[in-house]
Design an enzyme around this catalytic site. Structure first.
Site, PDB file in Angstrom:
ATOM      1  N   ASP A 123       3.946 -84.052  73.282  1.00 27.11           N
ATOM      2  CA  ASP A 123       2.567 -83.611  73.050  1.00 27.11           C
ATOM      3  C   ASP A 123       2.427 -82.113  73.321  1.00 27.11           C
ATOM      4  O   ASP A 123       1.640 -81.421  72.710  1.00 27.11           O
ATOM      5  CB  ASP A 123       1.606 -84.357  73.979  1.00 27.11           C
ATOM      6  CG  ASP A 123       1.671 -85.847  73.825  1.00 27.11           C
ATOM      7  OD1 ASP A 123       2.354 -86.319  72.905  1.00 27.11           O
ATOM      8  OD2 ASP A 123       1.056 -86.557  74.641  1.00 27.11           O
ATOM      9  N   ASP A 195      -1.950 -80.007  69.690  1.00 26.40           N
ATOM     10  CA  ASP A 195      -0.920 -80.729  70.429  1.00 26.40           C
ATOM     11  C   ASP A 195       0.334 -80.664  69.573  1.00 26.40           C
ATOM     12  O   ASP A 195       0.252 -80.850  68.338  1.00 26.40           O
ATOM     13  CB  ASP A 195      -1.316 -82.190  70.681  1.00 26.40           C
ATOM     14  CG  ASP A 195      -2.233 -82.346  71.908  1.00 26.40           C
ATOM     15  OD1 ASP A 195      -2.371 -83.492  72.389  1.00 26.40           O
ATOM     16  OD2 ASP A 195      -2.810 -81.335  72.347  1.00 26.40           O
ATOM     17  N   HIS A 244      -2.049 -86.939  67.222  1.00 21.40           N
ATOM     18  CA  HIS A 244      -0.596 -87.105  67.166  1.00 21.40           C
ATOM     19  C   HIS A 244      -0.161 -87.911  65.946  1.00 21.40           C
ATOM     20  O   HIS A 244      -0.515 -89.065  65.792  1.00 21.40           O
ATOM     21  CB  HIS A 244      -0.057 -87.741  68.452  1.00 21.40           C
ATOM     22  CG  HIS A 244      -0.501 -87.019  69.682  1.00 21.40           C
ATOM     23  ND1 HIS A 244      -0.422 -87.535  70.940  1.00 21.40           N
ATOM     24  CD2 HIS A 244      -1.051 -85.796  69.836  1.00 21.40           C
ATOM     25  CE1 HIS A 244      -0.913 -86.685  71.812  1.00 21.40           C
ATOM     26  NE2 HIS A 244      -1.296 -85.602  71.167  1.00 21.40           N
ATOM     27  N   ASP A 246       2.800 -88.825  65.083  1.00 21.05           N
ATOM     28  CA  ASP A 246       4.066 -89.572  65.140  1.00 21.05           C
ATOM     29  C   ASP A 246       3.902 -91.073  65.354  1.00 21.05           C
ATOM     30  O   ASP A 246       4.852 -91.755  65.724  1.00 21.05           O
ATOM     31  CB  ASP A 246       4.991 -88.953  66.199  1.00 21.05           C
ATOM     32  CG  ASP A 246       4.344 -88.838  67.571  1.00 21.05           C
ATOM     33  OD1 ASP A 246       5.021 -88.370  68.489  1.00 21.05           O
ATOM     34  OD2 ASP A 246       3.162 -89.223  67.717  1.00 21.05           O
ATOM     35  N   CYS A 345       7.367 -89.862  71.601  1.00 20.84           N
ATOM     36  CA  CYS A 345       6.379 -89.187  72.462  1.00 20.84           C
ATOM     37  C   CYS A 345       6.997 -88.717  73.773  1.00 20.84           C
ATOM     38  O   CYS A 345       6.670 -87.646  74.265  1.00 20.84           O
ATOM     39  CB  CYS A 345       5.243 -90.138  72.806  1.00 20.84           C
ATOM     40  SG  CYS A 345       4.516 -90.988  71.438  1.00 20.84           S
TER      41      CYS A 345
HETATM   42  N1  LIG Z   1       3.027 -88.104  70.965  1.00 20.01           N
HETATM   43  C1  LIG Z   1       2.271 -89.151  71.179  1.00 20.01           C
HETATM   44  N2  LIG Z   1       1.767 -89.366  72.384  1.00 20.01           N
HETATM   45  N3  LIG Z   1       2.013 -90.003  70.119  1.00 20.01           N
HETATM   46  C2  LIG Z   1       1.228 -91.176  70.277  1.00 20.01           C
HETATM   47  C3  LIG Z   1       0.444 -91.425  69.018  1.00 20.01           C
HETATM   48  C4  LIG Z   1      -0.589 -92.453  69.265  1.00 20.01           C
HETATM   49  C5  LIG Z   1      -1.593 -92.595  68.125  1.00 20.01           C
HETATM   50  N4  LIG Z   1      -2.729 -91.698  68.330  1.00 20.01           N
HETATM   51  C6  LIG Z   1      -2.069 -94.047  68.117  1.00 20.01           C
HETATM   52  O1  LIG Z   1      -2.951 -94.350  68.899  1.00 20.01           O
HETATM   53  O2  LIG Z   1      -1.532 -94.859  67.383  1.00 20.01           O
END
Ligand SMILES: NC(=[NH2+])NCCC[C@H](N)C(=O)O
Length: 377
Positions: A123, A195, A244, A246, A345
Site C-alpha cells: 500500500d 496508495d 487498491h 490488486d 498486499c
Molecule cells: N494492497 C491491498 N491492501 N489490497 C487489498 C485490496 C482490497 C480491495 N479493496 C477489496 O476490498 O477487495
C-alpha cells in the site's frame, strides 16, 4: 533472512540491489510485512467509502486499540509460513522494523490516536525499476507508516537504489470530501495523494485506478517523477469501494490477466492479453473481515511467470489457475485476510529478474488527460 542482503547473494546472475519492473518476473528478494503491534485505525469519515459496513462500528469504537490478539497471532504465524515458503524457493526475505503503532501523533492541523501497522508494504511502497517510491497516503493514521521500512529503504539506497519519496501530504480537511454524491471520490484534488497498491507494473507501463485514496494529482506526480521512460495509464474499474487495484486486476505472466469478474472493466491497453475471471472466493461469510472484501482471494503473488502463491483453501482458484497452466503454491492466509489483504498486499518485490520491456498494446501508453490535475473549485 537478513535485512541487508547483498545483490551478489541472489545466486547466479548479479542483479542491482533493487530491480523490479513487473508483477511476475522471477522473484529474488521480497519485503514481507508484519502485523505485530497493529491497531485499528483512528476513524476518518473518508474511510466510510472503503471499509466493509460490518467493520465501521468496530473502527469508530476501537480506533487506536490493538487488533484482536488471538486472530493477530494466527495471522503473524501465517506470515511466518509465507516467509518459510519463499525462502524454500530460494527467495531472499527481509522484514520491516518493529514500530510503536499505538503511539498517538499530531501535526499543526490534525491529530491521530494511533498509527496502523507495517503489514501491507504494497500500500505504501512501490518499486519501479531501480527506484523505491514512497506513496503519499491519504489515511492520517498511515502518515508515519514508512518509519518501519526506513532502515530497509536506506540500506537499498546505500547499495545503489533510487529513492523517490512523494511530497509529504498535509492531509488537511480540504483533501477530504465528506458526503457528496455516491459517485464522488473520498479525496479531492487538493494535493497529490495515492496508495501504491492502486498501481500495477507491466515493464515500461504502469496502470492505475483512480480511487478513494488515489487522486489525479497523485497520478500526475508519479507520471512526472518516473519521466518519459514509463507510461502511466488510468484504467476504470467498477468497484464502488475502490481502494487498491490488486483485488481487481492481477497480471500473472506476460499476456495473462487474472481479473475480478464484476469489477474489471475491459481496456484497449490489454488487447491481446488472455483475461482470466477469478472464481468466487470460498471464505466463510462470518469470517471477520475488518478492512477488505473476500476477493483478496485473487490477491496472489507470482514467484515467476509459471508459479503463483495462493491461499490454501481457495480450491476453485487453485483449480482454475492449474487449468490455465500455473503451478500453485498453497499457503494458509485467512487470518491475514482479516487485516486488509493477501499475498500481493503484504509483500514488496524489491528484486525480480528482467528489465523494462514492453508488454501492453499501446507502447509508452499514457493517459490522454491533461498533464496536471485540475484544481477543485
Ligand atoms: N494492497 C491491498 N491492501 N489490497 C487489498 C485490496 C482490497 C480491495 N479493496 C477489496 O476490498 O477487495
Amino acid at each position: 533472512m537478513t535485512n541487508d542482503a547483498q545483490p551478489e547473494e541472489h545466486g547466479q546472475a548479479l542483479l542491482p540491489a533493487v530491480n523490479s519492473y513487473t508483477e511476475w518476473d522471477p522473484l529474488r528478494e521480497v519485503v514481507v510485512g508484519s502485523l505485530l503491534g497493529g491497531v485499528f485505525p483512528d476513524w476518518q469519515d473518508s474511510m466510510v467509502h472503503v471499509v466493509p459496513d460490518a467493520a465501521r462500528p468496530v473502527f469508530q469504537e476501537l480506533g487506536g486499540s490493538p487488533l484482536p490478539a488471538g486472530h493477530l497471532k494466527a495471522a503473524e504465524e501465517e506470515l511466518e509460513g509465507l516467509v518459510e515458503v519463499l525462502e524454500a524457493h530460494g527467495i531472499q526475505v527481509v522484514r520491516p522494523d518493529a514500530a510503536e503503532h499505538q503511539a498517538p501523533f499530531r501535526t499543526p492541523h490534525w491529530s491521530s490516536a494511533a498509527g496502523l501497522y507495517a503489514g501491507m508494504p504494497r500500500d505504501l511502497l512501490m518499486v519501479v525499476g531501480d527506484a523505491i517510491v514512497e506513496a503519499p497516503m491519504s489515511w492520517r493514521c498511515r502518515h508515519h507508516e514508512v518509519d518501519a521500512f526506513r532502515s530497509l529503504i536506506k540500506s537499498y539506497f546505500r547499495r545503489g537504489a533510487r529513492w523517490l519519496p512523494a511530497p509529504r501530504p498535509q492531509l488537511t480537511d480540504e483533501l477530504y470530501r465528506t458526503g457528496g454524491d455516491a459517485g464522488d471520490w473520498a479525496v479531492t484534488e487538493f494535493e497529490p495523494v495515492f496508495d501504491a497498491a492502486d498501481f500495477l507494473r507491466f515493464g515500461r507501463d504502469l496502470i492505475v485506478q483512480r480511487s478513494h485514496v488515489t487522486n489525479e494529482f497523485g497520478i500526475d506526480w508519479l507520471r512526472r517523477a518516473l519521466g518519459p521512460d514509463f507510461g502511466v495509464t488510468v484504467v476504470d474499474t467498477d468497484d464502488p469501494h475502490a481502494m487498491h487495484i490488486d483485488a481487481t486486476i492481477a497480471p500473472l505472466a506476460p499476456g495473462k490477466l487474472l481479473v475480478h469478474p464484476e469489477r474489471y472493466v475491459p481496456h484497449e491497453i490489454f488487447d491481446g492479453w488472455e483475461i482470466l475471471p477469478a472464481p468466487e472466493p470460498t471464505l466463510p461469510h462470518d469470517w471477520p473481515m475488518y478492512f477488505c472484501s473476500p476477493w483478496v482471494s485473487m490477491n496472489v503473488l507470482s514467484l515467476d511467470p509459471e508459479t503463483v502463491v495462493v491461499e490454501s483453501q481457495e480450491q476453485p482458484l487453485i483449480d482454475a489457475l492449474t487449468g490455465w497452466g500455473f503451478r500453485c503454491v498453497p499457503v494458509d492466509f485467512r487470518h491475514v485476510y482479516s487485516f486488509g489483504g493477501s499475498f500481493h498486499c503484504v509483500t514488496l518485490d524489491t528484486v525480480r529478474e528482467g528489465g523494462p520491456a514492453r508488454y501492453l498494446s499501446r507502447p509508452g501508453a499514457r493517459d490522454p488527460r491533461p498533464s496536471h490535475a485540475e484544481q477543485e473549485p
